[in-house]
Structures are given as structure tokens and as C-alpha cells.
Motif scaffolding. Structure first.
Motif, PDB file in Angstrom:
ATOM      1  N   PRO A  50       0.838  -1.200   0.000  1.00 22.13           N
ATOM      2  CA  PRO A  50       0.000   0.000   0.000  1.00 22.13           C
ATOM      3  C   PRO A  50       0.879   1.259   0.000  1.00 22.13           C
ATOM      4  O   PRO A  50       1.941   1.293   0.626  1.00 22.13           O
ATOM      5  N   ALA A  51       0.436   2.290  -0.699  1.00 23.97           N
ATOM      6  CA  ALA A  51       1.204   3.538  -0.781  1.00 23.97           C
ATOM      7  C   ALA A  51       1.376   4.178   0.590  1.00 23.97           C
ATOM      8  O   ALA A  51       2.345   4.904   0.827  1.00 23.97           O
ATOM      9  N   ALA A  52       0.464   3.899   1.529  1.00 25.19           N
ATOM     10  CA  ALA A  52       0.576   4.478   2.873  1.00 25.19           C
ATOM     11  C   ALA A  52       1.812   3.947   3.606  1.00 25.19           C
ATOM     12  O   ALA A  52       2.315   4.597   4.526  1.00 25.19           O
ATOM     13  N   TRP A  53       2.315   2.801   3.221  1.00 20.07           N
ATOM     14  CA  TRP A  53       3.499   2.244   3.868  1.00 20.07           C
ATOM     15  C   TRP A  53       4.747   3.095   3.619  1.00 20.07           C
ATOM     16  O   TRP A  53       5.681   3.078   4.402  1.00 20.07           O
ATOM     17  N   LEU A  54       4.748   3.835   2.507  1.00 20.49           N
ATOM     18  CA  LEU A  54       5.918   4.658   2.202  1.00 20.49           C
ATOM     19  C   LEU A  54       6.167   5.685   3.310  1.00 20.49           C
ATOM     20  O   LEU A  54       7.303   5.909   3.721  1.00 20.49           O
ATOM     21  N   GLU A  55       5.086   6.321   3.775  1.00 19.53           N
ATOM     22  CA  GLU A  55       5.239   7.314   4.839  1.00 19.53           C
ATOM     23  C   GLU A  55       5.696   6.650   6.138  1.00 19.53           C
ATOM     24  O   GLU A  55       6.520   7.206   6.873  1.00 19.53           O
ATOM     25  N   THR A  56       5.203   5.463   6.422  1.00 17.66           N
ATOM     26  CA  THR A  56       5.624   4.737   7.619  1.00 17.66           C
ATOM     27  C   THR A  56       7.115   4.409   7.542  1.00 17.66           C
ATOM     28  O   THR A  56       7.843   4.536   8.529  1.00 17.66           O
ATOM     29  N   GLY A  59      17.117   6.602  10.587  1.00 16.79           N
ATOM     30  CA  GLY A  59      18.223   6.150   9.746  1.00 16.79           C
ATOM     31  C   GLY A  59      17.862   6.015   8.283  1.00 16.79           C
ATOM     32  O   GLY A  59      18.751   5.851   7.448  1.00 16.79           O
ATOM     33  N   VAL A  60      16.584   6.091   7.950  1.00 15.25           N
ATOM     34  CA  VAL A  60      16.154   5.983   6.555  1.00 15.25           C
ATOM     35  C   VAL A  60      16.353   7.338   5.892  1.00 15.25           C
ATOM     36  O   VAL A  60      15.833   8.349   6.355  1.00 15.25           O
ATOM     37  N   SER A  61      17.119   7.390   4.840  1.00 16.48           N
ATOM     38  CA  SER A  61      17.395   8.660   4.169  1.00 16.48           C
ATOM     39  C   SER A  61      16.442   8.923   3.010  1.00 16.48           C
ATOM     40  O   SER A  61      16.154  10.078   2.707  1.00 16.48           O
ATOM     41  N   ALA A  62      15.963   7.890   2.355  1.00 12.81           N
ATOM     42  CA  ALA A  62      15.058   8.084   1.224  1.00 12.81           C
ATOM     43  C   ALA A  62      14.186   6.848   1.047  1.00 12.81           C
ATOM     44  O   ALA A  62      14.620   5.726   1.278  1.00 12.81           O
ATOM     45  N   VAL A  63      12.954   7.082   0.638  1.00 16.16           N
ATOM     46  CA  VAL A  63      12.013   6.007   0.342  1.00 16.16           C
ATOM     47  C   VAL A  63      11.409   6.310  -1.018  1.00 16.16           C
ATOM     48  O   VAL A  63      10.975   7.433  -1.275  1.00 16.16           O
ATOM     49  N   GLN A  64      11.411   5.313  -1.881  1.00 11.81           N
ATOM     50  CA  GLN A  64      10.878   5.526  -3.222  1.00 11.81           C
ATOM     51  C   GLN A  64      10.126   4.272  -3.657  1.00 11.81           C
ATOM     52  O   GLN A  64      10.621   3.153  -3.488  1.00 11.81           O
ATOM     53  N   GLY A  65       8.952   4.462  -4.189  1.00 12.64           N
ATOM     54  CA  GLY A  65       8.185   3.336  -4.710  1.00 12.64           C
ATOM     55  C   GLY A  65       8.713   2.909  -6.065  1.00 12.64           C
ATOM     56  O   GLY A  65       9.496   3.602  -6.696  1.00 12.64           O
ATOM     57  N   ARG A  66       8.288   1.751  -6.488  1.00 10.87           N
ATOM     58  CA  ARG A  66       8.681   1.250  -7.808  1.00 10.87           C
ATOM     59  C   ARG A  66       7.528   0.467  -8.409  1.00 10.87           C
ATOM     60  O   ARG A  66       6.675  -0.061  -7.693  1.00 10.87           O
ATOM     61  N   LEU A  67       7.492   0.411  -9.697  1.00 11.64           N
ATOM     62  CA  LEU A  67       6.521  -0.399 -10.425  1.00 11.64           C
ATOM     63  C   LEU A  67       7.247  -1.613 -10.971  1.00 11.64           C
ATOM     64  O   LEU A  67       8.386  -1.529 -11.393  1.00 11.64           O
ATOM     65  N   VAL A  75      10.734  -0.490 -12.626  1.00  7.35           N
ATOM     66  CA  VAL A  75      11.014   0.912 -12.948  1.00  7.35           C
ATOM     67  C   VAL A  75      10.670   1.760 -11.729  1.00  7.35           C
ATOM     68  O   VAL A  75       9.889   1.352 -10.878  1.00  7.35           O
ATOM     69  N   ARG A  76      11.236   2.957 -11.678  1.00  5.91           N
ATOM     70  CA  ARG A  76      10.891   3.872 -10.594  1.00  5.91           C
ATOM     71  C   ARG A  76       9.476   4.378 -10.807  1.00  5.91           C
ATOM     72  O   ARG A  76       9.060   4.659 -11.919  1.00  5.91           O
ATOM     73  N   ALA A  77       8.747   4.497  -9.718  1.00  5.42           N
ATOM     74  CA  ALA A  77       7.360   4.970  -9.795  1.00  5.42           C
ATOM     75  C   ALA A  77       7.344   6.489  -9.882  1.00  5.42           C
ATOM     76  O   ALA A  77       8.066   7.179  -9.156  1.00  5.42           O
ATOM     77  N   GLY A  78       6.534   7.010 -10.757  1.00  5.04           N
ATOM     78  CA  GLY A  78       6.376   8.444 -10.882  1.00  5.04           C
ATOM     79  C   GLY A  78       5.262   8.942  -9.975  1.00  5.04           C
ATOM     80  O   GLY A  78       4.565   8.166  -9.318  1.00  5.04           O
ATOM     81  N   PRO A  79       5.058  10.241  -9.914  1.00  8.49           N
ATOM     82  CA  PRO A  79       3.994  10.783  -9.072  1.00  8.49           C
ATOM     83  C   PRO A  79       2.632  10.391  -9.598  1.00  8.49           C
ATOM     84  O   PRO A  79       2.389  10.341 -10.806  1.00  8.49           O
ATOM     85  N   GLY A  80       1.722  10.067  -8.687  1.00 11.62           N
ATOM     86  CA  GLY A  80       0.355   9.740  -9.061  1.00 11.62           C
ATOM     87  C   GLY A  80       0.150   8.310  -9.521  1.00 11.62           C
ATOM     88  O   GLY A  80      -0.907   7.963 -10.002  1.00 11.62           O
ATOM     89  N   THR A  81       1.152   7.464  -9.391  1.00 11.47           N
ATOM     90  CA  THR A  81       1.001   6.065  -9.794  1.00 11.47           C
ATOM     91  C   THR A  81       0.815   5.204  -8.557  1.00 11.47           C
ATOM     92  O   THR A  81       1.200   5.565  -7.462  1.00 11.47           O
ATOM     93  N   ARG A  82       0.233   4.052  -8.781  1.00  7.73           N
ATOM     94  CA  ARG A  82       0.074   3.093  -7.673  1.00  7.73           C
ATOM     95  C   ARG A  82       1.437   2.455  -7.427  1.00  7.73           C
ATOM     96  O   ARG A  82       2.008   1.840  -8.320  1.00  7.73           O
ATOM     97  N   GLN A  83       1.948   2.620  -6.237  1.00  6.68           N
ATOM     98  CA  GLN A  83       3.312   2.169  -5.955  1.00  6.68           C
ATOM     99  C   GLN A  83       3.296   0.858  -5.213  1.00  6.68           C
ATOM    100  O   GLN A  83       2.411   0.584  -4.416  1.00  6.68           O
ATOM    101  N   GLY A  84       4.298   0.026  -5.495  1.00  7.67           N
ATOM    102  CA  GLY A  84       4.363  -1.267  -4.844  1.00  7.67           C
ATOM    103  C   GLY A  84       5.763  -1.667  -4.551  1.00  7.67           C
ATOM    104  O   GLY A  84       6.703  -1.081  -4.871  1.00  7.67           O
TER     105      GLY A  84
END
Length: 124
Positions: A78-84, A90-98, A115-124
Motif C-alpha cells: 500500500p502507498a501508505a506504507w511509504l510514509e511509515t 536512519g532511513v534517508s530516502a524512500v521511493q516506490g517502484r513499479l 522501474v521507478r514509480a512516478g507521481p500519481g502512480t500506484r506504488q508497490g
């Protein structure tokens, strides 16, 4: 100074005479040493090239990948996990991917495409 040069000249003359007395052995040793230097040089060149290519290839890859498995297969997070995940110390960056699977019937193999997920896409 002249005596030192004479001594070096005599040493070179003796060495060349000894080498020319056993021409076959000298040529054999020269061939073996040349082959060994070529072999070691090739191995070092190949290993250095592989190290450099691996470093270039892996410089943009993430250090940790978080995935969820359901029934032994990767599933979308779920995309909400990215914020968690961003809130973890210690986490410097979080990025979703397709990602997805592609089955190639010619070689009967599954390929995983990411591929790297762009803005507005469903991230997994």
C-alpha cells in the motif's frame, strides 16, 4: 668508473653466452614466462573490468528493498506504507517502484521488470 663499466660488459657477455649455449631451453622459458604474464594480465584486466561495471551498475540501486510476499509471489505494498517507512530512524530516502513479470515463450523464462514509480502512480 671505467672498471665498473668493464665489469658490467663482462657480465652481459657471460649472460648472453650462457643463454645462447642453451637456445631451446632459453626460448622455452621465454615462451612460458610470456604466456604466464599474458595470462595474469588478462585475468587482472577482466576482473578489474567486471568490478568497474558492477560499481557503475549498482551505484543507483537501493541498499534495502522492502517487499511483501503473498503465496510466494511478490505483491504490491500500500502507498501508505511509504510514509511509515520514511519515519524509521536512519532511513534517508524512500521511493516506490513499479514492477511486473514478462514470460518469454521463446526461452521459457520469466523476467521481472522494475522501474521507478512516478507521481500519481500506484506504488508497490
Amino acid at each position: 668508473m671505467h672498471a665498473i663499466l668493464e665489469r658490467q660488459k663482462y657480465l652481459i657477455d657471460y649472460t648472453l653466452a650462457a643463454l645462447l649455449r642453451r637456445k631451446t631451453r632459453t626460448l622455452g622459458l621465454l615462451l612460458v614466462y610470456t604466456l604466464l604474464v599474458f595470462l595474469f594480465g588478462s585475468v587482472l584486466l577482466l576482473s578489474q573490468g567486471l568490478r568497474r561495471e558492477a560499481a557503475v551498475l549498482l551505484q543507483d540501486t537501493p541498499e534495502v528493498i522492502v517487499q511483501r510476499l503473498i503465496a510466494g509471489r511478490h505483491d504490491l505494498l500500500p502507498a501508505a506504507w511509504l510514509e511509515t517507512l520514511r519515519k524509521i530512524r536512519g532511513v534517508s530516502a524512500v521511493q516506490g517502484r513499479l514492477w511486473g513479470y514478462y514470460y518469454d515463450p521463446a526461452v521459457k523464462a520469466n523476467y521481472t521488470l522494475m522501474v521507478r514509480a512516478g507521481p500519481g502512480t500506484r506504488q508497490g
